[in-house]
Design an enzyme around this catalytic site. Sequence first.
Site, PDB file in Angstrom:
ATOM      1  N   SER A  78     -59.608 -49.499  44.582  1.00 28.21           N
ATOM      2  CA  SER A  78     -59.270 -50.775  43.955  1.00 28.21           C
ATOM      3  C   SER A  78     -57.781 -51.076  44.006  1.00 28.21           C
ATOM      4  O   SER A  78     -56.951 -50.186  44.186  1.00 28.21           O
ATOM      5  CB  SER A  78     -59.727 -50.768  42.491  1.00 28.21           C
ATOM      6  OG  SER A  78     -59.023 -49.782  41.754  1.00 28.21           O
ATOM      7  N   ASP A 131     -66.853 -39.619  34.767  1.00 29.73           N
ATOM      8  CA  ASP A 131     -65.438 -39.437  35.123  1.00 29.73           C
ATOM      9  C   ASP A 131     -64.543 -39.528  33.883  1.00 29.73           C
ATOM     10  O   ASP A 131     -63.534 -40.238  33.883  1.00 29.73           O
ATOM     11  CB  ASP A 131     -65.015 -40.480  36.158  1.00 29.73           C
ATOM     12  CG  ASP A 131     -63.734 -40.084  36.889  1.00 29.73           C
ATOM     13  OD1 ASP A 131     -63.384 -38.881  36.875  1.00 29.73           O
ATOM     14  OD2 ASP A 131     -63.081 -40.971  37.466  1.00 29.73           O
ATOM     15  N   LEU A 176     -50.015 -54.221  39.877  1.00 30.63           N
ATOM     16  CA  LEU A 176     -49.716 -53.187  38.889  1.00 30.63           C
ATOM     17  C   LEU A 176     -49.815 -51.791  39.479  1.00 30.63           C
ATOM     18  O   LEU A 176     -48.891 -50.989  39.382  1.00 30.63           O
ATOM     19  CB  LEU A 176     -50.665 -53.322  37.687  1.00 30.63           C
ATOM     20  CG  LEU A 176     -50.411 -52.400  36.496  1.00 30.63           C
ATOM     21  CD1 LEU A 176     -49.054 -52.705  35.866  1.00 30.63           C
ATOM     22  CD2 LEU A 176     -51.527 -52.571  35.454  1.00 30.63           C
TER      23      LEU A 176
END
Length: 306
Positions: free
Chosen positions: A23, A129, A17
Site C-alpha cells: 500500500s 498480524d 505519509l
Amino acid sequence: MKSVGHFVPWLTDIRHLTDGTISEVFVGERKNSKKLYVIKVQGLVFKRPPHDAMRGKLILESIGHPHIERIVDSFIDNEAGSVYLITSFKSFVLSDVMDEISIDTKCKIVLQISSALEYLEKHGILHRDIHPNNILLDSMNGPAYLSDFSIAWSKQHPGEEVQELIPQIGTGHYRAIETLFGCHSYGHEVDRWTFGILIAELFSNQALFDDGSSEGWPSELRLTSSIIQTLGTPNPSMWPELSTFPDWNKFIFHEYPPKPWSEILPSVDTSIQYIVSHLVTYSNRASPSFVIESFPKVSARLSQYA
C-alpha cells in the site's frame, strides 16, 4: 491515473505519509476543518498472499467496535485496480511510544485490545498480524485501536483461502509457532499467541523471542529455536495437534526444558507473567475474555508501583 484527491474531494492538502507492504499511505485535511484523515491505497491486481485488499476492506466494513479502526469511506478505482480506504488519523503508533506511556495507559490498552479480539472471535474473524505497529493511539493516554486488516480472514470473507489457510502470516518474531510448522488449519489461537507477546513486551520493553531481525538476518528456523529454548521442546503428548503439522517432522530438535516465566520475564510483575503464560503457550491458549476478567486485579496491583 486519477489522483488521490479525485476520489476524496472533501480532503485538501493531501500528502504522502509512508508506504506499506502492498500500500501507499497518504494524509489529508478535511475541508473547512482541521481534522486529519488517512488514505490507504492498495492494489487489487497484484496480490501478495496472504495480503488481500478487497477482503480486508469487506471485513473492516463489517466490523463495528470502539477499539477497532473504522473505515470512514472507501472507493475502488477500477481503471488503476486500486482500493482506497479512508480512516481517521491517529496521533501515535504503539511501537513508537511503548517505553514512554504510563502503566495505567498500558493496562487500558490491554483491556481495549482484549475487547477488540473478543469481538473478532465472536464474529469468526482472524486478524493474523497483531503487533505494536498495528495498534494506534489517539493520544499518549489512549484510547487504542486495532488496525491494518490487510491479511485478516473470516468465514464470511475467506478470499482465496477457502479450502485451507496460508501459514505465512504474522510479522517477525510475533509469528505463532504452529504457522512455523506449516499449519493450514489454525484458528483464533494465532491471535492469542501474538497478543500475549505484545503484552509481554509492553511491560518488559524487550523482545520476547529472537528471529534474527536485530542482526539483519530474520529466520524462521532461528525464531523456532528461540521459542523452543524458551518454552521447552513441544511434543504430541502435550500438544496433540502438533503431529498434524506438515513441517513438524522435518527437523529433530534438542530436548529443552521450559524456562520458568520468572526467568523469561524477570523485570515484569508476576501478575503479568501469569497472563502471558496462559497466552504464549503451545496448547489451550486463554481467550480474550480471560484477559478481560483477570486484568482489573492486575491493574490494581500495578497501580501500587506506579
